[in-house]
Design a protein around this motif. Structure first.
Motif, PDB file in Angstrom:
ATOM      1  N   UNK A  15     -57.040 -39.134  11.530  1.00  0.00           N
ATOM      2  CA  UNK A  15     -56.716 -37.819  12.093  1.00  0.00           C
ATOM      3  C   UNK A  15     -57.609 -36.752  11.461  1.00  0.00           C
ATOM      4  N   UNK A  16     -57.859 -36.866  10.176  1.00  0.00           N
ATOM      5  CA  UNK A  16     -58.745 -35.916   9.497  1.00  0.00           C
ATOM      6  C   UNK A  16     -60.164 -36.012  10.046  1.00  0.00           C
ATOM      7  N   UNK A  17     -60.631 -37.222  10.301  1.00  0.00           N
ATOM      8  CA  UNK A  17     -61.967 -37.419  10.873  1.00  0.00           C
ATOM      9  C   UNK A  17     -62.045 -36.854  12.289  1.00  0.00           C
ATOM     10  N   UNK A  18     -60.998 -37.086  13.078  1.00  0.00           N
ATOM     11  CA  UNK A  18     -60.968 -36.540  14.435  1.00  0.00           C
ATOM     12  C   UNK A  18     -60.943 -35.003  14.400  1.00  0.00           C
ATOM     13  N   UNK A  19     -60.210 -34.413  13.488  1.00  0.00           N
ATOM     14  CA  UNK A  19     -60.149 -32.965  13.337  1.00  0.00           C
ATOM     15  C   UNK A  19     -61.534 -32.408  12.994  1.00  0.00           C
ATOM     16  N   UNK A  20     -62.244 -33.063  12.081  1.00  0.00           N
ATOM     17  CA  UNK A  20     -63.598 -32.646  11.736  1.00  0.00           C
ATOM     18  C   UNK A  20     -64.532 -32.727  12.944  1.00  0.00           C
ATOM     19  N   UNK A  21     -64.410 -33.825  13.712  1.00  0.00           N
ATOM     20  CA  UNK A  21     -65.247 -33.991  14.909  1.00  0.00           C
ATOM     21  C   UNK A  21     -64.998 -32.911  15.941  1.00  0.00           C
ATOM     22  N   UNK A  22     -63.743 -32.559  16.178  1.00  0.00           N
ATOM     23  CA  UNK A  22     -63.412 -31.515  17.154  1.00  0.00           C
ATOM     24  C   UNK A  22     -63.955 -30.164  16.696  1.00  0.00           C
ATOM     25  N   UNK A  23     -63.766 -29.827  15.423  1.00  0.00           N
ATOM     26  CA  UNK A  23     -64.285 -28.555  14.908  1.00  0.00           C
ATOM     27  C   UNK A  23     -65.808 -28.499  14.997  1.00  0.00           C
ATOM     28  N   UNK A  24     -66.465 -29.593  14.652  1.00  0.00           N
ATOM     29  CA  UNK A  24     -67.926 -29.645  14.721  1.00  0.00           C
ATOM     30  C   UNK A  24     -68.407 -29.481  16.158  1.00  0.00           C
ATOM     31  N   UNK A  25     -67.770 -30.170  17.099  1.00  0.00           N
ATOM     32  CA  UNK A  25     -68.150 -30.086  18.509  1.00  0.00           C
ATOM     33  C   UNK A  25     -67.974 -28.667  19.040  1.00  0.00           C
ATOM     34  N   UNK A  26     -66.855 -28.034  18.730  1.00  0.00           N
ATOM     35  CA  UNK A  26     -66.597 -26.683  19.231  1.00  0.00           C
ATOM     36  C   UNK A  26     -67.587 -25.674  18.653  1.00  0.00           C
ATOM     37  N   UNK A  27     -67.911 -25.814  17.380  1.00  0.00           N
ATOM     38  CA  UNK A  27     -68.856 -24.890  16.746  1.00  0.00           C
ATOM     39  C   UNK A  27     -70.255 -25.080  17.304  1.00  0.00           C
ATOM     40  N   UNK A  28     -70.696 -26.314  17.432  1.00  0.00           N
ATOM     41  CA  UNK A  28     -72.047 -26.559  17.931  1.00  0.00           C
ATOM     42  C   UNK A  28     -72.177 -26.181  19.406  1.00  0.00           C
ATOM     43  N   UNK A  29     -71.119 -26.359  20.177  1.00  0.00           N
ATOM     44  CA  UNK A  29     -71.147 -25.948  21.579  1.00  0.00           C
ATOM     45  C   UNK A  29     -71.389 -24.446  21.676  1.00  0.00           C
ATOM     46  N   UNK A  30     -70.727 -23.695  20.825  1.00  0.00           N
ATOM     47  CA  UNK A  30     -70.895 -22.235  20.809  1.00  0.00           C
ATOM     48  C   UNK A  30     -72.304 -21.844  20.373  1.00  0.00           C
ATOM     49  N   UNK A  31     -72.824 -22.504  19.353  1.00  0.00           N
ATOM     50  CA  UNK A  31     -74.171 -22.187  18.855  1.00  0.00           C
ATOM     51  C   UNK A  31     -75.240 -22.540  19.886  1.00  0.00           C
ATOM     52  N   UNK A  32     -75.111 -23.693  20.536  1.00  0.00           N
ATOM     53  CA  UNK A  32     -76.102 -24.108  21.527  1.00  0.00           C
ATOM     54  C   UNK A  32     -76.047 -23.194  22.746  1.00  0.00           C
ATOM     55  N   UNK A  33     -74.857 -22.759  23.131  1.00  0.00           N
ATOM     56  CA  UNK A  33     -74.740 -21.811  24.242  1.00  0.00           C
ATOM     57  C   UNK A  33     -75.417 -20.489  23.897  1.00  0.00           C
ATOM     58  N   UNK A  34     -75.288 -20.058  22.662  1.00  0.00           N
ATOM     59  CA  UNK A  34     -75.949 -18.814  22.219  1.00  0.00           C
ATOM     60  C   UNK A  34     -77.464 -18.967  22.236  1.00  0.00           C
ATOM     61  N   UNK A  35     -77.986 -20.102  21.778  1.00  0.00           N
ATOM     62  CA  UNK A  35     -79.429 -20.338  21.796  1.00  0.00           C
ATOM     63  C   UNK A  35     -79.950 -20.420  23.232  1.00  0.00           C
ATOM     64  N   UNK A  36     -79.201 -21.063  24.111  1.00  0.00           N
ATOM     65  CA  UNK A  36     -79.607 -21.176  25.509  1.00  0.00           C
ATOM     66  C   UNK A  36     -79.623 -19.795  26.178  1.00  0.00           C
ATOM     67  N   UNK A  37     -78.659 -18.965  25.832  1.00  0.00           N
ATOM     68  CA  UNK A  37     -78.576 -17.617  26.395  1.00  0.00           C
ATOM     69  C   UNK A  37     -79.811 -16.792  26.046  1.00  0.00           C
ATOM     70  N   UNK A  38     -80.312 -16.944  24.823  1.00  0.00           N
ATOM     71  CA  UNK A  38     -81.484 -16.190  24.359  1.00  0.00           C
ATOM     72  C   UNK A  38     -82.790 -16.957  24.522  1.00  0.00           C
TER      73      UNK A  38
END
Length: 92
Positions: A15-38
């Motif tokens: 469960x801890x590993x899955x929690x880390x994976x979800x947080x990592x995915x959500x953060x990177x999705x936001x960062x990649x969307x920001x890079x794509x926007x600019x």
């Protein structure tokens, strides 16, 4: 192993590993969307390459390269060795 026993809670590692994976995915999705926007491409494969990128041209060149020890008026060395020509020069 905590200072306070109230914080000593058992954690199921999958469960801890899955929690880390979800947080990592959500953060990177936001960062990649920001890079794509600019229109930022983080890798150099497929990027445009300009002919004279990074090269200084013209009289002033846009930088400080070659400015130490010369003056703009005569192209010769300055007595102090700096841009403004000051320095400790004794005249007799």
């Amino acid at each position: 192993m905590t200072f306070f026993s109230v914080f000593d809670v058992p954690v199921f590692w999958p469960i801890l590993l899955m929690y880390f994976g979800v947080l990592f995915f959500m953060t990177m999705k936001r960062q990649i969307a920001h890079m794509y926007k600019h229109k930022y491409v983080p890798i150099s494969f497929g990027k445009l390459k300009y002919k004279d990128a990074g090269k200084e041209k013209g009289e002033f060149g846009g930088g400080m390269a070659g400015s130490i020890g010369t003056t703009a008026q005569n192209g010769g060395p300055t007595p102090g060795g700096g841009m403004m020509g000051g320095g400790a020069v004794r005249r007799r």
